[in-house]
Enzyme design. Structure first.
Site, PDB file in Angstrom:
ATOM      1  CD  GLU A  80      -5.894  -0.215   1.940  1.00 29.57           C
ATOM      2  OE1 GLU A  80      -6.351  -0.333   0.791  1.00 29.57           O
ATOM      3  OE2 GLU A  80      -5.810  -1.171   2.731  1.00 29.57           O
ATOM      4  NE  ARG A 105      -3.601  -2.486   0.097  1.00 35.02           N
ATOM      5  CZ  ARG A 105      -3.276  -3.639  -0.497  1.00 35.02           C
ATOM      6  NH1 ARG A 105      -2.156  -3.717  -1.199  1.00 35.02           N
ATOM      7  NH2 ARG A 105      -4.043  -4.689  -0.386  1.00 35.02           N
ATOM      8  CB  SER A 118      -9.501  -2.423   3.111  1.00 38.76           C
ATOM      9  OG  SER A 118      -9.955  -3.636   2.555  1.00 38.76           O
TER      10      SER A 118
END
Length: 343
Positions: A326, A160, A230
């Site tokens: 995230e 990420r 998410s």
């Protein structure tokens, strides 16, 4: 094109009632450059599908929606080479590659957002990450009015993570992404739900359909319940810390990273902390997927922040692990540090 409507509610998948001073829809690079030159030091924010953002307040500047379009395909003896403009919808693009018999992206089906946002987060799902299929990324230097192509290596992809969160975060726009998909297709069944039924998944289309089925069964549709997918990254912890957790939870979902570190599922941590389905002040933890925080209807930005902080603090109290968002946090002037906001 500058829009007189300044509400960002239909443009962010959390469905939060926030606004901007102005909104520009850019379908060509000239509009991107003009909007950058016109902002004269005032806040300027580039958006794609608004699917990985949490607005903390009204944005005190110009929001630019990247709507660059176009897909072109070349091939070598061994690979499909695809050039895709940044404003294309990601899932539609994946669907296009499957329909055209160019497999390799099927595990990444149904991820919300645009193609241009994918390299920033190095999106990933079901055992595949963007870095596995990305050949290059084209960026526009807004100050110099110059296009630059970064190779896969120059993108500095991590979990990420990418260079687009750092050196090329401000004053640059991703205009296109290049993909290299091997013609010698190898399915990826490394993710549990796919591994369990891999005998039935004999084609890229069957994997694509299965991934869509799994995601739809577990993840809420942003059109019906505001969310950004998410919310937290899966934390990477030491093998020593993992062994301590295993003593109490033998079936804890760990994914080895190297000899010293493992990744643990953030959703599992949240669920074990007793927060799956938890609700407060219009925000909540989704009852089917604890990794997803949701707007139950009329949540304000502060309600989602409060929920995220509660989840983060509760997981740390139980497991001594700090979850890291995230999702990007956007303040009145631009992106802010999400961890600092929740600390």
């Amino acid at each position: 094109m500058t829009c007189s409507q300044t509400s960002l509610k239909p443009l962010n998948t959390f469905g939060l009632s926030v606004s901007a001073k102005s909104i520009v829809y850019a379908s060509d690079t000239e509009t991107l450059i003009d909007s950058w030159q016109d902002h004269q030091g005032k806040p300027w924010l580039l958006m794609g599908g608004g699917s990985n953002m949490l607005f903390l307040d009204d944005f005190d500047g110009t929001v630019v929606i990247n709507q660059l379009k176009g897909i072109s395909v070349e091939q070598t003896q061994d690979n499909w080479l695809i050039h895709c403009a940044a404003g294309e919808n990601w899932h539609d693009f994946v669907q296009f590659t499957i329909k055209e018999d160019m497999p390799g992206l099927e595990n990444l089906a149904l991820i919300p957002g645009t193609v241009g946002s994918a390299p920033i987060q190095n999106i990933g799902a079901y055992g595949v990450e963007l870095k596995d299929v990305c050949d290059y990324v084209d960026i526009l230097d807004l100050t110099q009015n110059k296009l630059v192509r970064l190779t896969h290596t120059e993108c500095l992809f991590g979990y990420r993570e990418s260079i687009f969160k750092h050196r090329y975060q401000h004053g640059y726009v991703i205009t296109a992404v290049g993909f290299r998909l091997p013609k010698c297709w190898q399915p990826n069944f490394s993710y549990g739900p796919l591994k369990a039924v891999k005998e039935t998944l004999t084609t890229p289309k069957s994997i694509f359909d299965k991934v869509c089925e799994i995601r739809r069964s577990k993840l809420p549709d942003p059109a019906k319940m505001g969310n950004a997918g998410s919310f937290f990254k899966n934390p990477i912890i030491s093998t020593q810390a993992a062994e301590a957790i295993k003593q109490h939870y033998p079936d804890a979902p760990f994914y080895p990273q190297n000899s010293d570190q493992v990744k643990i599922a953030a959703g599992w941590l949240i669920e074990q902390a007793g927060l799956k389905g938890y609700q407060a002040h219009g925000a909540g933890v989704h009852p089917q997927q604890a990794l997803v925080l949701v707007n139950l209807g009329e949540a304000q930005p502060a309600d989602v922040v409060s929920m995220a902080k509660h989840v983060r603090d509760t997981v740390h109290q139980k497991f001594s692990i700090w979850l890291e968002p995230e999702v990007r946090f956007i303040g009145t002037k631009g992106e802010v540090n999400a961890v600092d906001t929740l600390s």
